[in-house]
Write an enzyme that holds these catalytic residues in place. Structure first.
Site, PDB file in Angstrom:
ATOM      1  N   GLY A  74      43.727  36.803  27.797  1.00 12.16           N
ATOM      2  CA  GLY A  74      44.889  36.657  26.927  1.00 12.16           C
ATOM      3  C   GLY A  74      45.198  37.866  26.084  1.00 12.16           C
ATOM      4  O   GLY A  74      46.215  37.895  25.384  1.00 12.16           O
ATOM      5  N   SER A  85      42.125  39.275  30.971  1.00  8.94           N
ATOM      6  CA  SER A  85      41.512  38.313  31.888  1.00  8.94           C
ATOM      7  C   SER A  85      41.288  38.880  33.284  1.00  8.94           C
ATOM      8  O   SER A  85      40.415  38.407  34.020  1.00  8.94           O
ATOM      9  CB  SER A  85      42.377  37.051  31.984  1.00  8.94           C
ATOM     10  OG  SER A  85      43.692  37.380  32.412  1.00  8.94           O
ATOM     11  N   ASP A  87      46.852  29.954  40.142  1.00  9.99           N
ATOM     12  CA  ASP A  87      47.913  30.362  39.205  1.00  9.99           C
ATOM     13  C   ASP A  87      48.761  31.502  39.749  1.00  9.99           C
ATOM     14  O   ASP A  87      49.805  31.850  39.175  1.00  9.99           O
ATOM     15  CB  ASP A  87      47.326  30.733  37.844  1.00  9.99           C
ATOM     16  CG  ASP A  87      46.347  31.904  37.890  1.00  9.99           C
ATOM     17  OD1 ASP A  87      46.259  32.584  38.927  1.00  9.99           O
ATOM     18  OD2 ASP A  87      45.655  32.141  36.876  1.00  9.99           O
ATOM     19  N   ASN A  92      49.403  41.211  30.093  1.00 12.50           N
ATOM     20  CA  ASN A  92      49.943  40.124  29.267  1.00 12.50           C
ATOM     21  C   ASN A  92      51.197  40.560  28.514  1.00 12.50           C
ATOM     22  O   ASN A  92      52.098  39.746  28.283  1.00 12.50           O
ATOM     23  CB  ASN A  92      48.875  39.619  28.293  1.00 12.50           C
ATOM     24  CG  ASN A  92      47.795  38.820  29.005  1.00 12.50           C
ATOM     25  OD1 ASN A  92      48.094  37.906  29.763  1.00 12.50           O
ATOM     26  ND2 ASN A  92      46.553  39.181  28.778  1.00 12.50           N
ATOM     27  N   HIS A 110      45.649  35.553  38.835  1.00 12.91           N
ATOM     28  CA  HIS A 110      44.289  36.079  38.746  1.00 12.91           C
ATOM     29  C   HIS A 110      43.635  36.152  40.126  1.00 12.91           C
ATOM     30  O   HIS A 110      43.651  35.166  40.875  1.00 12.91           O
ATOM     31  CB  HIS A 110      43.456  35.207  37.801  1.00 12.91           C
ATOM     32  CG  HIS A 110      43.955  35.237  36.396  1.00 12.91           C
ATOM     33  ND1 HIS A 110      44.822  34.282  35.891  1.00 12.91           N
ATOM     34  CD2 HIS A 110      43.733  36.130  35.408  1.00 12.91           C
ATOM     35  CE1 HIS A 110      45.106  34.583  34.636  1.00 12.91           C
ATOM     36  NE2 HIS A 110      44.455  35.699  34.316  1.00 12.91           N
TER      37      HIS A 110
END
Length: 207
Positions: A66, A29, A175, A94, A178
């Site tokens: 993801g 991502s 978040d 991740n 990002h």
């Protein structure tokens, strides 16, 4: 006379290595551009920054939100089409967030780099760092993956993809993970010299 015209035409066309480099950013991502419009994603901004430097690149954004390093390996063949000359590998964030066994991440990234090298595709690695909550042992095992692979396969390494952006609320989305568009631009500015040097070796091999 015809020969002279041909020579002039060839000179005007420029050397072979002036053709755009076919590049893929294989990532998660962070490169897919989660939460951002397509033109603000890392590959598009990198392509523009390179163009501003006079370097033309045909760019494919092969970022999948993801994705783990193992996920990138599993889709490697169709994510990196025939004719690709350069791949920037941005995977592992991740894995670190989920506390994946570093041996699993290392094996997947090793497979990716070795398979790309076997296809005679130039590779550049973007490093990732483990979050502190998993402890020093985990961090030591995870953080060494990227420099080890860069040394083993003799590929360039950008040590930490999120350098200058990680943990800065102003440069990250809500978040906290990002990057915002401004954060992406900082990543691009920081990584640009490494990418330029990387592309320079490819263009040198063409000539």
């Amino acid at each position: 006379m015809h020969m002279l015209v041909l020579m002039v035409a060839l000179m005007a066309a420029g050397p072979v290595f002036a053709q755009p480099v076919k590049m893929v950013v294989l990532g998660d991502s962070l490169s897919a551009g989660l939460g951002l419009p397509g033109p603000a994603a890392f590959p598009a901004r990198l392509q523009k920054a390179l163009k501003d430097k006079g370097i033309e690149v045909d760019m494919i954004n092969a970022g999948v939100s993801g994705d783990t390093a193992s996920g990138g390996r599993d889709r490697l063949d169709w994510s990196v089409p025939a004719g690709t000359e350069a791949v920037i590998v941005e995977l592992g964030a991740n894995d670190a967030l989920r506390g994946t066994d570093p041996a699993v991440t290392r094996a997947a990234l090793t497979d990716i780099v070795s398979r790309l090298k076997a296809r005679r595709i130039a590779v550049m690695l973007c490093g990732m760092l483990a979050p502190p909550n998993y402890g020093q042992d985990y961090a030591a095992r995870f953080n060494t993956i990227y420099p080890d692979l860069a040394k083993k396969y003799d590929v360039p390494l950008y040590p930490f993809f999120l350098a200058g952006v990680a943990a800065d609320p102003k440069l990250n989305q809500a978040d906290g993970i990002h990057p915002t568009a401004a954060g992406v631009d900082i990543i691009v500015a920081n990584i640009l010299p490494t990418v330029q040097a990387f592309l320079g070796t490819i263009r040198g091999q063409r000539s």
